[in-house]
Design an enzyme around this catalytic site. Structure first.
Site, short mmCIF file in Angstrom:
data_model
loop_
_atom_site.label_atom_id
_atom_site.label_comp_id
_atom_site.label_asym_id
_atom_site.label_seq_id
_atom_site.Cartn_x
_atom_site.Cartn_y
_atom_site.Cartn_z
N GLU A 108 33.05 38.92 7.37
CA GLU A 108 31.76 38.20 7.29
C GLU A 108 31.21 37.90 8.69
O GLU A 108 30.00 37.90 8.89
CB GLU A 108 31.94 36.93 6.46
N GLU A 128 39.21 37.69 -0.87
CA GLU A 128 39.24 36.27 -1.28
C GLU A 128 39.66 36.08 -2.74
O GLU A 128 40.31 35.09 -3.08
CB GLU A 128 37.84 35.65 -1.07
#
Ligand code: T1G
Length: 692
Positions: A108, A128
């Site tokens: 990210e 995640e």
């Protein structure tokens, strides 16, 4: 060169600022690293000499995500979104230079850079979901804008990293630079950006990949349908799909805010706590208290397997898959031919599904040799015995192996419960003997119980653990006791399940409760799958158990389309009125007054004695740590990972609650429920298994 803080420094390479993060082992986004990003970029942006900025990491990898060890603790330092804004809004081009694994928050961060370059071996991913959360720093909003919602959801729901080559083909990476020359490649790319006056591209501004899915909820409905079975019981996956749908339907900042809210909610959830426990448990399980990482391992270049049945064949495939030649022994031509053909068929099925080439099938089969003489294993470095469970037969085989195997060869038994020390005593080299307990199907199940005998040498254990990694298994070191860790605890559940169907429940009640808890299958459906006639014989049967009566009536399980359940032509199970009558008659004949049994009692009686047995296993030192037991059950028996495993789950429930229930059942039903001393002690001290 200026140090930004303890984990980062800033250098100026003529007119390019290079911010280097150096925070071993994986440059995780700890508070210091987040501060370094915020402050490092502020310094570089403020430096008039710097015309562009390269972000690079030292060590084995680019940022591998948020620092999982910080989760659940009060947050300090810059927040990740704050650090990301400093990067994305830089008035100078930012190039992220990527090697190793850019995962989670690390990916990210790379996605807020204006350009990304990577070495060919780099990997990218948003794992995640494996921690019970969703990406929380823009991954669900920016990745779809680069690769489209479907591909983005495939990456997010699988959590599986993709290659630099794939990333380049998707435009996630702007250039692949030479392996080992990342810094130079990134600087050259930055100079090219400056020379061509390329724009400050922000992924958040892209729309062409998401626009086609706008106003088409059916796209997401199809994805939900495709993943529903795999994610039964999990919370995060549905939230991930919603977040990507938001990316398509909502303005960027609105989608981003919703993503963050969802991320923080899931981060505080019991499922995420459990899955984070499993993350660290999977890393702890390899560490053995009295065997240093530096312990020398023995070379394994050739493997022998005794028995080409279901287990022997599956075991052999693990080594063939790792490129190791295997010699497999059987007692007859027919049994050998059958064993070899099953292995070939398994590979051909995999090839049919496109997961292996025909050439690869031949390569693996080319590494496999079938023989009828055990003497042919004399030059093997490791020999694994996988014959039926009979101590006499196993001791005979190990005595033969002792005579023929070369010095230093490791002799292993795949027994699932017999005494490894007794087997080792059949040889003059017990230091070379251990248990390697694979789980069926052995070429699929990830778990390997490495059974340490009293005399097993440390290099033999170290070699077995390293070999487990080489063949893609997760290994748990266990001690010698009946059924080791997994099966010893399973026996507790099986015993109670049998008692419950006599006292008032039906097999499908017990299975439903355990299935709804999250186990892949209940004990009775599992028995039908394995076959009810394992260990049963027409000669000795005496209608003394429900199982015997079923076998006597030729209800042997799925293979006879009848067992505890009736099966239709598609093998769908349904409760059986025949079995119901057998159970009622059997209970009546035993004078048992059946009663209504609540689901809660079924769950407690099936799972609490398992936890209690786990405590005894820890007391006896047959497992190193409670989290190893969790790894055994999650990887060997499909225990739902979102509860963290039986021991972590017990801590979540509260050991006092488990103890109270065990005492209550002990009072009613006797010593099968007698609490272990460890459980008593932990409750008295107000502690949990996690405190051990
Ligand atoms: N945080 C803390 N410690 C970590 C870590 C992490 N992210 N990753 C690894 N470690 C530790 C690990 O415990 C071990 O410690 C050592 O590093 C080596 O790891 C906002 C919130 C990177 C592929 O899920 O997949 O970002 O045992 O043995 O086999 O959206 O580690 O030596 O003491 O695994 O070479 C997302 C997790 C986080 C990646 C390297 N990121 N890590 O594998 O070594 S969530 C992940 C891995 C997130 C954002 C959200 C692997 C690896 P020790 P290792 P490896």
């Amino acid at each position: 060169m200026a140090a930004v803080n303890a984990v980062a420094d800033l250098t100026l390479e003529s007119d390019i600022a290079v911010l280097t993060i150096d925070s071993p082992p994986v440059n995780a986004l700890s508070a210091k690293v987040r501060d370094a990003l915020r402050d490092g970029f502020a310094q570089a942006i403020a430096d008039p000499a710097a015309k562009a900025i390269v972000l690079i990491c030292a060590g084995r990898t680019f940022i591998a995500g948020a620092d999982i060890a910080e989760f659940g603790k009060p947050m300090t330092g810059a927040s990740l979104p704050e650090a990301q804004l400093a990067i994305e809004n830089s008035p100078k081009p930012v190039i992220a230079a990527i090697h190793g694994t850019a995962l989670g928050g690390g990916f990210e961060v790379a996605l807020v850079a204006h350009y990304r370059v990577a070495v060919p071996s780099a990997k990218f991913g948003l794992p995640e979901i494996k921690l019970g959360i969703i990406p929380g720093a823009g991954g669900t909003q920016r990745l779809p804008r680069l690769i489209g919602p479907e591909a983005a959801l495939e990456a997010i729901l699988s959590g599986t990293p993709f290659s630099a080559k794939q990333a380049a083909s998707w435009g996630v990476v702007d250039a692949i630079v030479e392996e080992g020359a990342l810094r130079e490649g990134a600087l050259a790319f930055a100079r090219d950006v400056l020379a061509k006056g390329l724009p400050l591209r922000k992924v958040r501004d892209l729309d062409d990949k998401i626009a086609p899915a706008r106003g088409k909820p059916e796209t997401f409905a199809a994805i939900r349908k495709a993943h529903a079975k795999k994610f039964r019981g999990f919370e995060a996956w549905e939230r991930a799909i919603q977040a990507v749908q938001d990316a398509v339907e909502l303005p960027f900042d609105e989608g981003l805010a919703r993503e963050r809210k969802t991320f923080l909610e899931l981060l505080a959830s019991p499922q995420s706590r459990a899955q984070r426990h499993v993350f660290f448990a999977e890393r702890q399980v390899w560490k053995i208290a009295d065997i240093a990482d530096t312990t020398p391992t023995l070379p394994i270049a050739k493997v022998g397997v005794i028995g080409a049945g279901t287990m022997g064949g599956g075991i052999a495939m693990n080594f063939l898959n790792a490129g190791l030649p295997v010699t497999i022994v059987e007692t007859s031509e027919m049994a050998l031919a059958r064993g070899l053909s099953v292995i070939r068929k398994n590979y051909e099925n995999t090839a049919k599904k496109g997961r292996m080439s025909a050439a690869e099938v031949e390569t693996r089969m080319g590494l496999l040799t079938g023989v009828l003489e055990i003497g042919k294993l004399a030059d093997c470095d490791l020999i694994i015995e996988a014959v039926f469970e009979n101590m006499g037969v196993k001791k005979e085989i190990f005595a033969k192996l002792d005579a023929i195997a070369k010095a230093g060869a490791i002799l292993a038994s795949n027994t699932s419960y017999l005494d490894i020390d007794e087997i080792a005593a059949a040889t003059k080299r017990p230091e070379s003997v251990l248990g390697l307990h694979f789980f069926s199907p052995a070429n699929v199940m990830k778990l390997l119980e490495v059974v340490r005998g009293d005399k097993t040498g440390k290099p033999v254990i170290a070699t077995a653990m390293a070999l487990a990694k080489r063949i893609g298994k997760i290994a748990a070191l266990v001690g010698v006791c009946h059924g080791f860790v997994g099966n010893r605890m399973l026996a507790q559940r099986q015993r109670e399940a049998q008692k419950l169907i006599l006292e008032g429940a039906m097999p499908w009640d017990v299975d439903r409760v355990l299935y709804d808890f999250g186990l892949p299958m209940g004990p009775f459906a599992m028995s039908d799958l394995a076959g009810l006639d394992i260990g049963w014989s027409k000669e000795t049967t005496s209608s003394s158990t429900i199982r015997e009566i079923l076998c006597e009536q030729d209800r042997r399980g799925q293979k006879t389309s009848a067992g505890f359940y009736d099966y239709d032509e598609n093998r769908n199970a349904k409760p059986s009125p025949v079995v119901e009558k057998i159970i009622l008659d059997f209970a009546a004949a035993k004078g048992i007054n059946r009663r209504v049994i609540a689901d809660a009692e079924i769950l407690e009686r099936c799972l609490y004695p398992m936890i209690n047995e786990g405590a005894k296993i820890l007391e006896e030192g047959k497992a190193q740590r409670a989290s190893d037991i969790d790894i055994v059950w999650i990887n060997g028996y499909g225990w739902p990972v979102y509860t963290g495993g039986p021991m972590f789950w017990a801590d979540t429930l509260g050991l006092d609650k488990v103890l109270e229930a065990l005492r209550r059942y002990e009072a009613e039903m006797g010593e099968d429920f007698r609490p272990s001393a460890l459980l008593d002690r932990l409750v008295a001290e107000g502690k949990g298994f996690k405190d051990l």
